[in-house]
Write a protein that holds these residues in place. Structure first.
Motif, short mmCIF file in Angstrom:
data_model
loop_
_atom_site.label_atom_id
_atom_site.label_comp_id
_atom_site.label_asym_id
_atom_site.label_seq_id
_atom_site.Cartn_x
_atom_site.Cartn_y
_atom_site.Cartn_z
N ALA A 1 9.27 -48.31 0.46
CA ALA A 1 9.91 -47.69 -0.70
C ALA A 1 9.74 -46.18 -0.64
N GLN A 2 8.55 -45.75 -0.25
CA GLN A 2 8.27 -44.32 -0.18
C GLN A 2 9.21 -43.64 0.81
N ILE A 3 9.48 -44.33 1.92
CA ILE A 3 10.37 -43.75 2.93
C ILE A 3 11.76 -43.52 2.34
N GLN A 4 12.25 -44.53 1.58
CA GLN A 4 13.57 -44.37 0.96
C GLN A 4 13.58 -43.20 0.00
N ILE A 5 12.51 -43.09 -0.78
CA ILE A 5 12.44 -42.01 -1.77
C ILE A 5 12.42 -40.66 -1.06
N ASP A 6 11.64 -40.58 0.00
CA ASP A 6 11.55 -39.31 0.73
C ASP A 6 12.90 -38.90 1.29
N LYS A 7 13.64 -39.90 1.80
CA LYS A 7 14.94 -39.59 2.36
C LYS A 7 15.87 -39.02 1.31
N GLU A 8 15.86 -39.68 0.13
CA GLU A 8 16.71 -39.24 -0.96
C GLU A 8 16.34 -37.82 -1.38
N ARG A 9 15.03 -37.56 -1.40
CA ARG A 9 14.58 -36.23 -1.81
C ARG A 9 15.12 -35.16 -0.84
N GLU A 10 15.07 -35.48 0.45
CA GLU A 10 15.60 -34.54 1.44
C GLU A 10 17.07 -34.25 1.19
N LEU A 11 17.83 -35.34 0.94
CA LEU A 11 19.25 -35.19 0.67
C LEU A 11 19.49 -34.28 -0.52
N LEU A 12 18.70 -34.56 -1.58
CA LEU A 12 18.88 -33.78 -2.80
C LEU A 12 18.54 -32.32 -2.56
N GLN A 13 17.51 -32.09 -1.76
CA GLN A 13 17.12 -30.70 -1.49
C GLN A 13 18.22 -29.96 -0.76
N GLN A 14 18.92 -30.69 0.14
CA GLN A 14 20.07 -30.10 0.82
C GLN A 14 21.13 -29.66 -0.17
N GLN A 15 21.42 -30.61 -1.10
CA GLN A 15 22.43 -30.31 -2.11
C GLN A 15 21.99 -29.11 -2.96
N LEU A 16 20.70 -29.08 -3.22
CA LEU A 16 20.14 -28.04 -4.09
C LEU A 16 20.40 -26.66 -3.50
N LYS A 17 20.37 -26.60 -2.17
CA LYS A 17 20.57 -25.30 -1.52
C LYS A 17 21.94 -24.74 -1.85
N ASN A 18 22.95 -25.65 -1.99
CA ASN A 18 24.30 -25.20 -2.25
C ASN A 18 24.52 -24.80 -3.71
N LEU A 19 23.64 -25.28 -4.59
CA LEU A 19 23.77 -24.92 -5.99
C LEU A 19 23.30 -23.49 -6.19
N GLN A 20 23.99 -22.80 -7.06
CA GLN A 20 23.59 -21.42 -7.28
C GLN A 20 23.37 -21.15 -8.75
N GLY A 21 22.65 -20.09 -9.00
CA GLY A 21 22.46 -19.65 -10.36
C GLY A 21 21.49 -20.49 -11.16
N LEU A 22 20.53 -21.07 -10.46
CA LEU A 22 19.53 -21.85 -11.18
C LEU A 22 18.16 -21.22 -10.96
N THR A 23 17.37 -21.20 -11.99
CA THR A 23 16.00 -20.70 -11.82
C THR A 23 15.20 -21.78 -11.09
N PRO A 24 14.13 -21.39 -10.44
CA PRO A 24 13.30 -22.39 -9.74
C PRO A 24 12.87 -23.52 -10.67
N GLU A 25 12.60 -23.15 -11.89
CA GLU A 25 12.21 -24.15 -12.89
C GLU A 25 13.31 -25.21 -13.05
N GLU A 26 14.50 -24.69 -13.25
CA GLU A 26 15.65 -25.57 -13.45
C GLU A 26 15.92 -26.43 -12.21
#
Lengths: 340, 374, 514
Positions: free
Chosen positions: A31-56
């Motif tokens: 389960a942890q492996i699946q979660i880690d993979k999803e987190r990586e994916l989300l972090q990739q998406q996060l890079k493309n998002l702009q105008g957000l504070t680190p908190e957000e």
């Protein structure tokens, strides 16, 4: 037919039980492996998002991740998770390795099934060769020992069987590697560079493991065959055949060997699959053999849980299937067992 | 008839056991697939509707060939085999009744309990009243137990003794009762250190240690040397006199039955075919099967030794799964066979293979199940 | 009477076991193993065993040579020797001219000097496996300039410098003893292994540069042991290959202290103890005992001894507990002839057809952080308990068909009483044979798991020793003694039980043989 169905149902029950046990032990890491993979994916998406504070950003990530965990049921207790993973395994749903890749086929694929498939032929090659050699050597040895119980050959067979059972195979393998590869330079050792696509090189690497495995399994096989022969020699029909004046050669060929075929074939084949399942892991590790046994070790080294889990499932499946087929073979060979 | 019966004429008391229509059917193991297909289940009809009664201080004999269900009947009464149907009314002793009431089992108004309806878990107190002596004195004792343990097991199980000394005393007393004297010599021996007769005495001691009301003796002398049979039979009779036991005495040997029985029931393939006073039945057997059995008793008269005796019976016992229709004895019955050939009563040829004969009282105290006595 | 019977029975059993040759050998081996295990438990448990199991080099290398083969296998033996402080010649503190660096070049002034020389003659054809050094110098108060020169002069006159520089004053200098710990004011010096010298060590640059000078790039220094280089010389053998051979002859260890006094100070040798406080050069032998040592200096022979109680522990706990569970389970499965017994058999069937090593590996992989011997035993019990169930069940089935079981039922005996008092005592001998015969398998399995790294990290089992050999690439390095002997010990130990098992097998269950 009835026993066949019962045996098959039994096989399915065992398979499901083993898979569930393995899945429940490893459900946490999986389960942890699946979660880690999803987190990586989300972090990739996060890079493309702009105008957000680190908190957000952190909040955004956490929200999505929690949603993912919820929707995939990864927050469920282990026994529920294990059910899911069991289902995935039983249906051969594609599992991806975390780190490992195939090395020769489907270049660099992450699919666990491919990784296993690429190794399987090597394990089968190694252990079938040694099994055939074992039978070729053990059979005449056992016959000879049984004809002269208490003789030199008989005692040697008995003694060797004691030692081969009480000895870790891989220990003898270490000794042999030292002697044959490093001291006398007769065969290629486990550290030799081998291209596993080149048959000549593979054969060269095979010599030492085949020799070791054969030598060791001869002990136990010959001892058990000897006992079977001994029983048959004492049967009335052998005595009658001899009394009738049938030449000893024919007694052996037509009466003894025919009668002893079913138990011997099953015994030998069964001990072989046992040795493949239980012995291969360490033997292949020691000889650095590119098979399924070493894959266990590699998976542990790489901390690759999906490979470990799927490998255990496949090994169990193969083991149970072979046992099942052996049962059928035995009844086919032995006319006394009703196939009703 | 020669040879004196040693049955003591004594007052026969009240009825303590009444077996009614007892049935024990063993299912024949069938394949799973056949079960799925709904194929009819097959049964071995070991006991197929047996009824009799036993009175206080009576020796009731079940006689028949091996496999006729007499042993199963005995074991069914003790609930050692699962009972398929029927009832076994038993009148327990007062203390047993009290224990049963404590366990929530109410006796009927006449003070009897239906043994078949008592759940096995609550059966334990009744075992004090119902005991068994087996045919095989070798197999019926744990080879690793001393005589002390063999006999003492029942005491332990029923907590009949409060101290070790009391238990020891009980064992010694009962060993003396079965004439294994001096008892202290025997108490620490293993079964294999005893002779067959001595072992059977131990088996009897084990049965009577808790003062039962009814002892089922399952061919207790058939495995013993002929020389000691009489002693053991004598012992049975003495014990009956001394402690007022009743017996269900199972035997295949009418010669033995003549010695010990008050009444006899002859069984054939799970049914009683004839029942009545022991001496009367042996002197004047009515059922063709009984006739065959009586004819097979060895004749002690030396003058007849060169005569070839004719036993009026044909063939062997059929198996208990496929019981012949009608009278189950008819394929072996000389009367029927004669009739079937057209030499005898034509009525029998028709009736025997079709209808089961009723178990009819033909004389006072004498019942026979045969179309001959219609 | 009871006691007598029991004695007789045990006596008979022993006699029958000892009647066969396998029984004789097995029992004598067992007695030897038990005695050795007792010795270990009395003398070595737990301090030596834990330190052996942990295998920290510093616990061992100061007393044992590293990777030393057994002495019987070595042609050119080198017997170790020690040069201690007592065997040094000293000049005492003498006033004389000393050279100190000055702004305009070296300057000769009057100062004090203290020298120590130690001589030894090297005659062996073999190198020592290591040289262990202890050198500590007390400089005392009132000294203003202290210079230390420390070198080894070889028979051909070349020098291997270990130190040549000034050192701090007013201090106790533990120059080459690595980490010394102070216990009750006394210094506990740990020697420095020359072969495992750290690059940060103060002597490293001096040592390397002088070796470089001597060998002058004719060989690569990193392919030899430093101790070999210190005592060696390059020799052409008959085939023309250049080889490093020991240089025989007189060696001198030279150590000198030159110092000045602070202005106005007077020297008081008695009070200040200026000079060498501790000194030792230990030349380690190139072989050790009958069995050699491993890559952290642990003697293999000691390991073989220490492994015995662990082999007993793991073998006995796993087999006896799992056979006991299997025996009770099998008895119940045999006694209950209805669906209950059937269900029990199904479960045992499933457990029996588990591919146990893969599962054990997965299990120990998951628990690898916390694995210890008890847990390993527990895991094995979980997988092995069903082994004897089939045989026990058929025996129980046979016994429960016996008439005396029905007789006991007729007496009113409960199920538990029948099982415990009638059936189980008869099953027990069967189980004993099964248990004894399954000990080898358990021990071999434990060794296999150890090899895969799932052994107890502190228990010095034979499997651990083999794992250590495997991990240190003993096969490729040619350290055959590190895996040959532990494996042999394992074989002999398992064979002991196999032999005893074969001797009692026909005794307790004639039908078990097939």
């Amino acid at each position: 037919m009835r026993w066949l169905i019962v045996k098959f149902i039994n096989l399915l029950i065992v398979l499901v039980a083993v898979t569930y046990i393995v899945a429940s032990i490893t459900s946490g890491p999986l389960a942890q492996i699946q979660i880690d993979k999803e987190r990586e994916l989300l972090q990739q998406q996060l890079k493309n998002l702009q105008g957000l504070t680190p908190e957000e950003k952190r909040e955004w990530l956490n929200e999505r991740l929690q949603a993912y965990i919820k929707s995939n049921g990864l927050d469920k207790p282990w026994y529920v998770l294990a059910f899911r993973f069991t289902k995935d395994l039983l249906t051969f749903k594609d599992l991806n390795a975390t780190l490992m890749t195939t090395q020769y086929f489907h270049q660099g694929s992450r699919k666990v099934l491919y990784i296993i498939a690429e190794r399987m032929p090597f394990s089968i090659l190694l252990f079938t060769t040694s099994s055939v050699l074992t039978i070729l050597f053990a059979l005449p040895l056992a016959l000879y020992a049984a004809r002269r119980p208490g003789g030199v050959i008989d005692n040697t067979v008995m003694g060797w069987s004691v030692f081969s059972v009480s000895m870790p195979w891989w220990w003898l393998a270490m000794v042999f590697i030292y002697l044959f590869a490093y001291k006398w330079h007769i065969f290629a050792g486990p550290a030799a560079q081998t291209n596993w696509k080149d048959p000549i090189q593979v054969l060269n690497r095979m010599a030492l493991p085949v020799m070791t495995v054969t030598l060791l399994s001869i002990g136990d096989s010959a001892f058990r065959m000897r006992n079977i022969f001994l029983d048959i020699f004492n049967e009335d029909f052998v005595t009658v055949a001899r009394a009738k004046g049938v030449p000893e050669r024919d007694v052996l060929r037509k009466h003894v060997l025919r009668a002893s075929a079913p138990p011997i074939v099953t015994m030998v084949l069964f001990s072989i699959i046992l040795s493949v399942v239980n012995g291969a892991i360490i033997t292949e590790l020691i000889f650095n053999w590119f098979g399924m046994g070493r894959l266990y070790w590699d998976a542990i080294e790489y901390n690759d849980v999906p490979v470990l889990v799927e490998l255990t499932y496949i090994t169990t499946l193969l083991y149970l299937l072979t046992r099942f087929l052996l049962d059928i073979l035995y009844t086919y060979l032995d006319p006394r067992i009703k196939r009703a | 008839m020669r040879g004196e019966s040693i049955v003591y004429s004594m007052e026969i008391g009240e009825k303590i056991l009444e077996v009614k229509d007892l049935k024990v059917w063993f299912p024949v193991s069938q394949s799973f697939i056949d079960n799925l297909r709904g194929k009819a289940k097959l049964f071995v009809h070991a006991v197929d509707g047996v009824s009799f009664e036993v009175h206080e201080k009576e020796t009731f004999c079940l006689v028949g060939e091996s496999g006729c269900g007499k042993t199963t009947t005995g074991k069914a009464i003790l609930r050692l085999v699962p009972v398929t149907g029927g009832s076994v009314k038993f009148k327990p002793s007062k203390s047993v009744l009290k224990d049963l009431e404590e366990r929530g089992i109410e006796p009927d108004s006449d003070g009897t309990v239906d043994l078949v309806s008592v759940p096995l878990k609550k059966f334990k107190p009744l075992r004090r009243d119902l005991q068994i002596v087996y045919q095989d004195p070798y197999g019926s004792m744990n080879p690793r137990y001393r005589i002390r343990d063999v006999i003492g097991e029942a005491i332990d199980v029923h907590k009949a003794a409060s101290t070790r000394e009391e238990k020891e005393e009980m064992i010694i007393k009962v060993l003396e009762k079965v004439k294994l004297t001096p008892a202290t010599d025997f108490i620490d021996r293993y079964p294999h250190q005893l002779s067959g007769g001595q072992r059977q005495r131990v088996a009897i001691a084990r049965a009577i240690i808790l003062n039962p009301r009814l002892v089922i003796a399952d061919e207790p002398v058939s495995m013993l040397d002929v020389s000691i049979r009489a002693e053991i039979l004598e012992l049975f009779n003495e014990l009956k006199k001394d402690i007022g036991l009743s017996y269900i005495f199972i035997t295949h040997d009418l010669a033995v039955a003549r010695y010990v029985c008050n009444r006899i029931a002859v069984m054939y393939l799970g049914k009683i075919v004839e029942m009545g006073d022991a001496r009367e039945i042996i002197a004047d057997p009515m059922h063709p099967y009984t006739k065959a059995l009586v004819a097979a008793i060895p004749d002690p008269n030396p003058e007849n030794r060169k005569k070839i005796r004719e036993v009026p019976i044909i063939g062997e016992v059929p198996n208990a799964i496929n019981i012949p229709p009608g009278c189950r004895f008819h394929p072996r019955c000389v009367y029927y066979n004669r009739a079937a050939k057209g030499e005898g009563d034509a009525r029998l040829a028709e009736k025997c293979p079709r209808d089961q004969p009723p178990f009819k009282e033909v004389k006072p105290g004498r019942r026979v199940a045969c179309w001959l006595y219609e | 009477m009871v006691k007598y019977e029991l004695k007789k029975r045990i006596g008979n059993t022993t006699r029958i076991i000892l009647y066969t040759w396998s029984g004789k050998i097995g029992v004598s081996l067992l007695i030897i193993f038990i005695m050795l295990a007792a010795v270990v438990m009395i003398y070595y448990y737990p301090t030596v065993t834990t330190s052996y199991g942990r295998g920290v080099a510093s616990d061992w290398i100061y007393n044992y040579p590293l990777n030393a083969p057994p002495c019987w296998s070595v042609h050119n033996k080198f017997k170790g020797f020690i040069i201690s402080k007592d065997s040094l010649n000293t000049t005492g503190i003498k006033k004389g001219v000393i050279t100190i660096p000055g702004i305009f070049g070296p300057k000769k002034i009057m100062g004090y000097k203290l020298t120590y020389t130690g001589r030894f003659i090297y005659t062996s054809n073999a190198f020592p496996s290591d040289i262990l050094l202890v050198t500590s110098i007390r400089t005392g108060v009132n000294l203003s300039y202290v210079k230390l020169l420390y070198y080894l002069e070889r028979p051909d006159g070349s020098k291997i410098t270990l130190f040549n520089s000034t050192i701090e004053t007013n201090k106790l200098i533990l120059l080459y003893g690595s980490t010394g710990s102070q216990i009750k004011g006394k210094i506990n010096l740990q020697p420095l292994s020359i072969n495992s010298i750290n690059k940060n060590s103060p002597i490293y640059p001096y040592l390397m540069s002088s070796l470089q000078k001597i060998y002058d790039n004719k060989v690569s220094l990193s392919s030899y042991k430093i101790s070999d280089l210190m005592l060696g010389t390059l020799v052409k053998d008959t085939t023309g290959n250049i080889k490093l051979k020991p240089m025989k002859g007189n060696y001198t260890i030279y150590l000198s202290l030159e110092f000045l006094l602070e202005p106005g100070a007077k020297i008081n040798i008695e009070k200040n103890k200026i000079g060498l406080e501790a000194f030792q050069w230990k030349f380690m032998s190139n072989c050790y005992g009958l069995f050699g040592t491993d890559n952290v200096g642990r003697p293999i022979g000691l390991g073989l001894l220490l492994g015995i109680p662990y082999a007993f522990y793991i073998g006995f706990t796993v087999t006896f507990i799992s056979t006991f569970i299997g025996a009770i389970y099998g008895t119940l499965a045999g006694y209950w002839k209805d669906i209950k017994g059937e269900a029990l058999m199904r479960v045992a069937d499933i457990v029996n057809s588990l591919p146990f090593l893969p599962i054990l590996i997965v299990l120990s992989y998951v628990f690898r952080q916390t694995i210890n011997l008890n847990m390993l035993a527990f895991l094995m019990i979980i997988l092995f308990w069903a082994g004897p169930v089939i045989i026990v069940r058929s025996a129980a089935l046979q016994i429960s068909e016996q008439l005396y079981i029905e007789a006991a039922k007729a007496s009113g005996a409960s199920t538990s009483r029948i099982i415990l008092r009638h059936i189980f005592p008869q099953i027990l001998p069967y189980t004993l044979a099964i248990a004894v015969l399954s000990i080898p398998g358990i021990i071999v399995t434990e060794a296999g798991l150890s090899l895969l790294g799932f052994g107890d990290p502190t228990a010095p089992t034979w499997g651990k020793m083999l794992q250590n050999a495997y991990d240190s690439q003993a096969v490729i390095n040619g350290w055959w003694w590190t895996y040959l002997f532990p494996g042999l010990a394992l074989v002999v130990f398992s064979a002991t039980f196999l032999l005893i098992g074969r001797a009692i097998e026909p005794l307790v269950a004639p039908k078990l043989q097939k």
